[in-house]
Motif scaffolding. Sequence first.
Motif, short mmCIF file in Angstrom:
data_model
loop_
_atom_site.label_atom_id
_atom_site.label_comp_id
_atom_site.label_asym_id
_atom_site.label_seq_id
_atom_site.Cartn_x
_atom_site.Cartn_y
_atom_site.Cartn_z
N LEU A 49 1.42 2.27 -3.65
CA LEU A 49 0.19 2.74 -4.69
C LEU A 49 0.42 3.85 -5.26
CD1 LEU A 49 -2.55 0.84 -2.57
CD2 LEU A 49 -1.39 0.11 -4.73
N ASN A 99 0.58 -1.21 -0.09
CA ASN A 99 -0.01 0.00 0.03
C ASN A 99 0.78 1.33 0.06
OD1 ASN A 99 -2.41 -1.71 -0.17
ND2 ASN A 99 -2.50 -1.60 1.98
N HIS A 105 -7.06 4.90 -4.88
CA HIS A 105 -6.10 3.57 -5.35
C HIS A 105 -6.83 2.74 -6.05
CE1 HIS A 105 -3.63 4.90 -1.53
NE2 HIS A 105 -3.13 5.65 -2.55
#
Length: 495
Positions: free
Chosen positions: A201, A198, A242
């Motif tokens: 991203l 993450n 995202h």
Amino acid sequence: MALGIRSTPRILACSSRLAVRSQTTVQPSLPRHAIRIPFHPRPQARYQSSISTPKSYKYNGATYPKDTYSNVPSSILDKLDRNLHLMPSHPISILRQIVEDHFSSYQALVPSSAVVSVHQNFDELGFPPDHPGRSLTDSYYLNREYMLRTHTSAHEVESYKKGLNKWLLSADVYRRDEIDSSHYPVFHQMEGTHIWPNTELHTLPQLNAELEKQLADIPIIIEDETTISPTNPYQAHHDPIHAEQITKHLKHSLNSLIFRLFGHHAKAGGEPLRVRWIEAYFPFTTPSYEVEVFWQGEWLELLGCGVVMQKTLDQSGVSDKSGWAFGLGLERLSMVLFSIPDIRLFWTSDSRFLSQFKQGQITTFQPYSKYPPCYKDMSFWLHQTSPTAEEVTDHHGASAAGGRSPLPIVDSKTGTGIKAFHENDYCEIVRDVVGDLIESVTLIDEFTHPKTQRKSKCYRLNYRHMDRNLSNEEVNELQSQVQARVVQEMGIEMR
């Protein structure tokens, strides 16, 4: 050669064992830099010993005790570890290699065994207990705990656990199905995935811009009217920004792959390649999509894909990652790209087939024979107290689809259980007796007697050898064996 104990002799087992001309034996090879997933010991040869005894299955060095779920016939055991997708000049392997070359930075994975747990195949991926794929009429079970994988997604969780962010996985998969020129109980799938921590991203907009630029330079028209909606949503715990970028990366990556596979025809014809995106539903992704290509005047479905369900990544111990995945059928695409008319041809060892293909090249298959078909009809009454499996499913829901056969109906006269009729069970017996000599099985008539309410079905069995003529005497003998098996095992009465 795989071993198997058959309840009836196979007179003409299959074209791969009966080719009348020279045969070619090709040893399978792993993809470059491939990782073999060590779920079971690594295969040591082209064929492994697969044995069915009255009490157990023995495969790949392991023993699986049989129980009421066990339904894998010897004809399927014979196919285990044929590894068509690893034979360098086989059409299925050629297609696999092209996909791997296109995604050259992705790690190629090769599972070491077709056996997975029921938990791996269904539960880990979020399949509900009443999903029809769990039924004994749809899947092959060694016992209530282990089965032959029905899709490559059965290896998703264990693959994510390895910590890989980009990988491709190809394997043979097994499903009970109808009989015709495009369906076979063993076929090959390939799936790929790209996930990011993450914390990375934020790099997706730049990656997407680069992919968009590449697509702008090739003759491709992308028709995409899909939207995010309540029926195809982003996942609640994903940042929509995202999620949007992950979806864009998925679409750009697959549009590029599709052009790699089909673009040479577009260039030759002077018309741009047309690709269409459609909203879909899969238990293990959302949003989800199917992708089609306009091919020879009609839309052809190519693959399914979507953003990976976060719960799958959570189960894999990578909760801090997000990304996408896709899956495609190698036979389906190979039949189109190589112009192969019958799925049974993939299993032949005849050099007239295998010698036509070269590693890394998509060429048009040139038929070397077309022997005449020989069809026989088979009419029978269903057991008077036995409904069809579809009717039992309608009444019993999850019990019919939750990993069990349709519930048996008790004969009021004898007190014995009669298994509900299901076409997949019928086709399974036909395949087990006839092997690859059966080209198609088609329901041509059915009716219910107005007075007795007995139900009758009539199927047309179309026999055709891929390599020589079949005599009427041979077909009659096979037809008799099929009749004997279905009467004994399905409780039907021949008309």
